[in-house]
Design a protein around this motif. Structure first.
Motif, PDB file in Angstrom:
ATOM      1  N   SER A 198     -26.410  25.656  29.609  1.00 20.58           N
ATOM      2  CA  SER A 198     -25.054  25.229  29.211  1.00 20.58           C
ATOM      3  C   SER A 198     -24.597  24.054  30.066  1.00 20.58           C
ATOM      4  O   SER A 198     -23.621  24.151  30.822  1.00 20.58           O
ATOM      5  CB  SER A 198     -24.070  26.399  29.350  1.00 20.58           C
ATOM      6  OG  SER A 198     -24.491  27.512  28.603  1.00 20.58           O
ATOM      7  N   GLN A 204     -27.804  30.842  32.665  1.00 15.80           N
ATOM      8  CA  GLN A 204     -26.553  30.395  32.025  1.00 15.80           C
ATOM      9  C   GLN A 204     -26.263  28.936  32.351  1.00 15.80           C
ATOM     10  O   GLN A 204     -25.883  28.156  31.479  1.00 15.80           O
ATOM     11  CB  GLN A 204     -25.378  31.263  32.498  1.00 15.80           C
ATOM     12  CG  GLN A 204     -25.350  32.663  31.942  1.00 15.80           C
ATOM     13  CD  GLN A 204     -24.156  33.447  32.477  1.00 15.80           C
ATOM     14  OE1 GLN A 204     -24.261  34.195  33.449  1.00 15.80           O
ATOM     15  NE2 GLN A 204     -23.004  33.254  31.856  1.00 15.80           N
ATOM     16  N   MET A 243     -20.899  23.053  30.101  1.00 18.30           N
ATOM     17  CA  MET A 243     -19.920  24.036  30.580  1.00 18.30           C
ATOM     18  C   MET A 243     -18.872  23.343  31.454  1.00 18.30           C
ATOM     19  O   MET A 243     -19.185  22.409  32.190  1.00 18.30           O
ATOM     20  CB  MET A 243     -20.650  25.118  31.393  1.00 18.30           C
ATOM     21  CG  MET A 243     -19.771  26.238  31.917  1.00 18.30           C
ATOM     22  SD  MET A 243     -20.687  27.364  33.030  1.00 18.30           S
ATOM     23  CE  MET A 243     -22.041  27.912  31.971  1.00 18.30           C
ATOM     24  N   SER A 244     -17.636  23.797  31.368  1.00 18.44           N
ATOM     25  CA  SER A 244     -16.581  23.191  32.185  1.00 18.44           C
ATOM     26  C   SER A 244     -16.894  23.388  33.667  1.00 18.44           C
ATOM     27  O   SER A 244     -17.528  24.378  34.057  1.00 18.44           O
ATOM     28  CB  SER A 244     -15.221  23.813  31.861  1.00 18.44           C
ATOM     29  OG  SER A 244     -15.145  25.138  32.349  1.00 18.44           O
ATOM     30  N   TYR A 245     -16.438  22.440  34.480  1.00 17.78           N
ATOM     31  CA  TYR A 245     -16.745  22.517  35.910  1.00 17.78           C
ATOM     32  C   TYR A 245     -16.150  23.763  36.570  1.00 17.78           C
ATOM     33  O   TYR A 245     -16.825  24.407  37.381  1.00 17.78           O
ATOM     34  CB  TYR A 245     -16.265  21.248  36.621  1.00 17.78           C
ATOM     35  CG  TYR A 245     -16.724  21.173  38.053  1.00 17.78           C
ATOM     36  CD1 TYR A 245     -18.079  21.215  38.382  1.00 17.78           C
ATOM     37  CD2 TYR A 245     -15.804  21.065  39.094  1.00 17.78           C
ATOM     38  CE1 TYR A 245     -18.501  21.153  39.691  1.00 17.78           C
ATOM     39  CE2 TYR A 245     -16.217  20.997  40.414  1.00 17.78           C
ATOM     40  CZ  TYR A 245     -17.571  21.039  40.710  1.00 17.78           C
ATOM     41  OH  TYR A 245     -17.988  20.986  42.032  1.00 17.78           O
ATOM     42  N   PRO A 246     -14.903  24.155  36.260  1.00 21.31           N
ATOM     43  CA  PRO A 246     -14.377  25.394  36.864  1.00 21.31           C
ATOM     44  C   PRO A 246     -15.228  26.614  36.533  1.00 21.31           C
ATOM     45  O   PRO A 246     -15.481  27.463  37.400  1.00 21.31           O
ATOM     46  CB  PRO A 246     -12.973  25.513  36.264  1.00 21.31           C
ATOM     47  CG  PRO A 246     -12.584  24.109  35.945  1.00 21.31           C
ATOM     48  CD  PRO A 246     -13.859  23.443  35.489  1.00 21.31           C
ATOM     49  N   ASP A 247     -15.703  26.725  35.271  1.00 22.43           N
ATOM     50  CA  ASP A 247     -16.546  27.857  34.892  1.00 22.43           C
ATOM     51  C   ASP A 247     -17.889  27.807  35.625  1.00 22.43           C
ATOM     52  O   ASP A 247     -18.394  28.825  36.108  1.00 22.43           O
ATOM     53  CB  ASP A 247     -16.787  27.863  33.376  1.00 22.43           C
ATOM     54  CG  ASP A 247     -15.543  28.244  32.589  1.00 22.43           C
ATOM     55  OD1 ASP A 247     -14.595  28.787  33.201  1.00 22.43           O
ATOM     56  OD2 ASP A 247     -15.511  27.991  31.368  1.00 22.43           O
ATOM     57  N   ALA A 248     -18.465  26.599  35.688  1.00 22.16           N
ATOM     58  CA  ALA A 248     -19.746  26.443  36.389  1.00 22.16           C
ATOM     59  C   ALA A 248     -19.571  26.748  37.876  1.00 22.16           C
ATOM     60  O   ALA A 248     -20.431  27.388  38.495  1.00 22.16           O
ATOM     61  CB  ALA A 248     -20.273  25.022  36.199  1.00 22.16           C
ATOM     62  N   ASN A 249     -18.454  26.304  38.427  1.00 26.31           N
ATOM     63  CA  ASN A 249     -18.201  26.533  39.851  1.00 26.31           C
ATOM     64  C   ASN A 249     -18.071  28.017  40.163  1.00 26.31           C
ATOM     65  O   ASN A 249     -18.521  28.498  41.211  1.00 26.31           O
ATOM     66  CB  ASN A 249     -16.929  25.794  40.266  1.00 26.31           C
ATOM     67  CG  ASN A 249     -17.036  25.192  41.646  1.00 26.31           C
ATOM     68  OD1 ASN A 249     -18.127  24.964  42.153  1.00 26.31           O
ATOM     69  ND2 ASN A 249     -15.902  24.937  42.259  1.00 26.31           N
ATOM     70  N   ALA A 250     -17.450  28.749  39.238  1.00 25.08           N
ATOM     71  CA  ALA A 250     -17.309  30.201  39.423  1.00 25.08           C
ATOM     72  C   ALA A 250     -18.688  30.866  39.436  1.00 25.08           C
ATOM     73  O   ALA A 250     -18.960  31.757  40.262  1.00 25.08           O
ATOM     74  CB  ALA A 250     -16.445  30.785  38.312  1.00 25.08           C
ATOM     75  N   LEU A 251     -19.562  30.438  38.517  1.00 21.85           N
ATOM     76  CA  LEU A 251     -20.922  30.989  38.473  1.00 21.85           C
ATOM     77  C   LEU A 251     -21.722  30.599  39.717  1.00 21.85           C
ATOM     78  O   LEU A 251     -22.481  31.409  40.263  1.00 21.85           O
ATOM     79  CB  LEU A 251     -21.647  30.507  37.211  1.00 21.85           C
ATOM     80  CG  LEU A 251     -21.204  31.130  35.895  1.00 21.85           C
ATOM     81  CD1 LEU A 251     -21.926  30.467  34.719  1.00 21.85           C
ATOM     82  CD2 LEU A 251     -21.477  32.639  35.877  1.00 21.85           C
TER      83      LEU A 251
END
Length: 273
Positions: free
Chosen positions: A16, A12, A19-27
């Motif tokens: 991507s 992912q 991808m937004s940093y918050p979303d990437a950080n969560a992953l």
């Protein structure tokens, strides 16, 4: 199960990059939790060999997303976490030189934009001593770019730096993050040289000299520097005190060379446009 989840997360992240940093950080947090369960957060003799590339890739993706988000602190942490993996012998973990050099080049650019020149050169020395030899690092797509920029900045060849940031010489999108920072640094250096070299300059010349978009931008920049704007000219603070120094004349001559070279390049750009 954790290994499969880790592979899916990396897929992912790699596919991507916007991808937004918050979303990437969560992953990335989920990926690091998987590494913890698999005993692969840091390399050790008990770490399953097939997990080492996945762990390294997790931190590399974290470093790239941190740079895209302009989060220097997070990027530095990821680079530090990568070092134990980069130091493993090739018989344990086959190197992925392209990704390693990309991250290392970004680290060099960060040091450069922060003015940490001693650390910059220490990093270059370590590249020459790494396993397998450093090779010709300046010829590498990623490593050569910050090396050339640093040399040109030290020489005062700001026109070359500017050209490199505006052309296809930028190795990848992540590297362009530093362009605006370097542009501001160059403007500051040119402004300081202008103050030493000349009592005043026309606003039109100053616009070209500082690579600004309009004369209005020149006026704003001038007010920020404490320059006087009057009758279509920029008047610099009196530099007579500096010129009274024994080496003042030499400093002024060097400043004039820098200004003339940069101004000539800027005028050539305007002619082309």
């Amino acid at each position: 199960m954790a290994e499969k989840q880790l592979s899916q997360i990396l897929g992912q992240l790699k596919h991507s990059p916007s991808m937004s940093y918050p979303d990437a950080n969560a992953l990335l947090s989920k990926a690091k939790l998987s590494l913890l369960k698999l005993n692969a957060l840091t390399p050790s003799s008990s770490t399953p060999k097939q997990l080492l590339p996945l762990a390294r890739e997790t931190y590399e993706q974290g470093a790239l997303f941190a740079i895209r988000a302009r989060n220097a602190e997070a990027f530095t942490r990821y680079v530090q976490q990568l070092q134990p993996f980069y130091e493993l012998p090739a018989t344990v973990l086959a190197p992925n030189l392209a990704e390693r050099n990309k991250v290392t080049g970004l680290s060099l650019l960060l040091l450069l934009t922060q003015g940490r020149y001693a650390e910059f050169h220490s990093e270059l020395e370590s590249l020459a001593n790494r396993e397998g030899g450093g090779g010709d690092v300046e010829e590498d797509r990623y490593l050569g770019y910050p090396i050339r920029l640093e040399r040109w900045l030290m020489e005062g060849s700001y026109d070359r730096v500017w050209k490199a940031m505006k052309s296809s010489e930028v190795p990848c999108d992540e590297y362009s993050v530093f362009s605006e920072i370097l542009k501001n640094q160059i403007r500051s250096e040119i402004a300081s040289s202008s103050e030493r070299a000349y009592p005043s300059l026309p606003i039109s010349s100053t616009k070209s000299l500082l690579f600004l978009d309009s004369e209005g931008d020149v006026v704003k920049f001038a007010h920020h520097r404490g320059w006087i704007v009057r009758d279509g000219h920029i008047y610099f603070p009196d530099a007579s005190a500096a010129d009274a120094d024994e080496e003042g004349g030499q400093v002024k001559d060097m400043s004039q060379v820098v200004i003339e070279n940069t101004l000539g390049y800027a005028r050539q750009l305007e002619t082309i446009v």
